[in-house]
Design an enzyme around this catalytic site. Structure first.
Site, short mmCIF file in Angstrom:
data_model
loop_
_atom_site.label_atom_id
_atom_site.label_comp_id
_atom_site.label_asym_id
_atom_site.label_seq_id
_atom_site.Cartn_x
_atom_site.Cartn_y
_atom_site.Cartn_z
N CYS A 71 0.86 -1.19 0.00
CA CYS A 71 0.00 0.00 0.00
C CYS A 71 0.89 1.23 0.00
CB CYS A 71 -0.90 -0.01 1.23
SG CYS A 71 -2.01 1.42 1.33
N HIS A 164 -2.57 -4.25 -11.00
CA HIS A 164 -3.26 -3.02 -11.45
C HIS A 164 -3.65 -3.12 -12.92
CE1 HIS A 164 -2.47 -0.69 -7.81
NE2 HIS A 164 -1.38 -1.43 -7.73
N GLU A 213 -10.43 0.42 -6.08
CA GLU A 213 -9.49 -0.50 -5.46
C GLU A 213 -10.08 -1.89 -5.19
OE1 GLU A 213 -6.89 0.34 -2.27
OE2 GLU A 213 -6.78 2.48 -2.73
N CYS A 222 -4.62 6.03 -4.58
CA CYS A 222 -3.98 4.71 -4.50
C CYS A 222 -2.53 4.90 -4.93
CB CYS A 222 -4.70 3.72 -5.42
SG CYS A 222 -3.95 2.09 -5.44
N GLY A 225 -1.29 2.26 -7.28
CA GLY A 225 -1.99 2.52 -8.55
C GLY A 225 -1.35 3.67 -9.31
N1 LIG Z 1 -6.48 -2.34 -2.58
C1 LIG Z 1 -5.05 -2.68 -2.74
C2 LIG Z 1 -4.28 -2.44 -1.42
C3 LIG Z 1 -4.20 -0.95 -1.04
C4 LIG Z 1 -3.33 -0.19 -2.02
C5 LIG Z 1 -3.56 1.31 -2.09
N2 LIG Z 1 -4.42 1.87 -1.07
C6 LIG Z 1 -2.25 2.07 -2.20
O1 LIG Z 1 -2.15 3.21 -1.69
O2 LIG Z 1 -1.31 1.52 -2.83
C7 LIG Z 1 -4.93 -4.17 -3.16
O3 LIG Z 1 -5.82 -4.96 -2.81
O4 LIG Z 1 -3.92 -4.49 -3.82
#
Ligand SMILES: N[C@H](CCC[C@H](N)C(=O)O)C(=O)O
Length: 283
Positions: A71, A164, A213, A222, A225
């Site tokens: 994250c 992604h 997400e 994100c 992302g």
């Molecule tokens: N939902 C993402 C995890 C959080 C990533 C995001 N909040 C960031 O800041 O990179 C996943 O399941 O891969």
């Protein structure tokens, strides 16, 4: 149980310091603490744990309880917490994640509070098997035609440790994210689901991103992302290596280095601290 609420450009998480607290059933706890009515409220739960090989280990759980490898917005907040708790006296930290070790650099203000964090997000992995994604395992999936029931996209699919799917559009505000997001997140191509970024290119140095997400739905930002967007923008010839990304919740600076890693720079903000009783919360 003590917690800290922090946010990185609006991507907010409940953080629990596991150096001196024992956390049971983190998946169940994540779903409950993330609930913005029956819980504390957030995009998920992040555990800050001891590590044998780094300053700390970070575990990331989405609002639906699913565990993620990494994250970007969250790791900036973890570094801030560790430095301001004097758990680490240096402005360079290493944090262990399920996606590998990540190096961070802190910038502080006159009161020695962390105001900005730069993260080496690692290099992208472009093979389908890295996401994972169906199809020939060593093949890349950049600019592939992704079909939904009544819509088709040119998709750039890659891993930043977590998966992604980046899609360039003329106007991100016009994207029906609640309709397209979940259909792509759970598409048959992605056995472990996927995070989805819709991107409007403003110039070779600036983009605007909206995010759906995996395990959390639409978020204001994100970090992994935004890193994937930087790679897809450069490899598709739409942007340079260095961009400013205007996400819904704020701005990130990103640089896809010639050596391979993506460097992401942005803020980390503490919202509040508190306590809760897990048995109560989990009823
Ligand atoms: N939902 C993402 C995890 C959080 C990533 C995001 N909040 C960031 O800041 O990179 C996943 O399941 O891969």
């Amino acid at each position: 149980m003590r917690f800290v609420k922090m946010q990185g450009i609006g991507n907010d998480y409940v953080y629990i310091d596991g150096f001196d607290q024992q956390i049971e059933q983190p998946e169940r706890l994540a779903a409950r603490v993330s609930d913005r009515h029956f819980g504390i409220g957030g995009d998920g739960l992040i555990l800050i744990l001891p590590s044998q090989i780094a300053d700390a280990r970070m575990r990331v759980f989405n609002a639906d309880g699913s565990e993620a490898q990494m994250c970007g917005n969250g790791i900036r907040c973890v570094a801030k917490y560790l430095y301001e708790a004097r758990r680490v006296q240096r402005r360079e930290l290493t944090i262990e994640t399920a996606a590998g070790l990540r190096q961070l650099q802190l910038r502080t203000d006159a009161a020695d509070r962390v105001v900005q964090v730069s993260v080496d997000m690692g290099a992208p992995r472009l093979q389908r098997s890295a996401l994972p994604m169906t199809g020939p395992s060593d093949e890349q999936a950049l600019g592939v035609r992704l079909e939904l029931a009544d819509q088709a996209f040119e998709a750039y699919c890659l891993s930043m440790g977590n998966p992604h799917c980046v899609i360039f559009v003329p106007d991100v505000a016009a994207v029906p994210l609640a309709l397209w997001g979940p259909q792509i997140e759970t598409h048959a191509w992605f056995p472990e689901r996927i995070n989805v970024e819709f991107v409007q290119v403003l110039s070779p140095e600036a983009v605007r991103q909206r995010t759906w997400e995996r395990g959390a739905g639409e978020t204001l930002a994100c970090g992994t992302g935004a890193s994937a967007v930087t790679v897809a923008g450069f490899l598709s010839g739409r942007t340079g290596r260095r961009i400013r990304n205007q996400l819904t919740g704020g701005e990130l600076e990103l640089y896809y280095s010639e050596e391979g890693p993506v460097i992401m720079t942005g803020p980390a903000v503490e919202v509040c601290r508190g306590t809760f009783v897990p048995a109560e919360l989990l009823t």
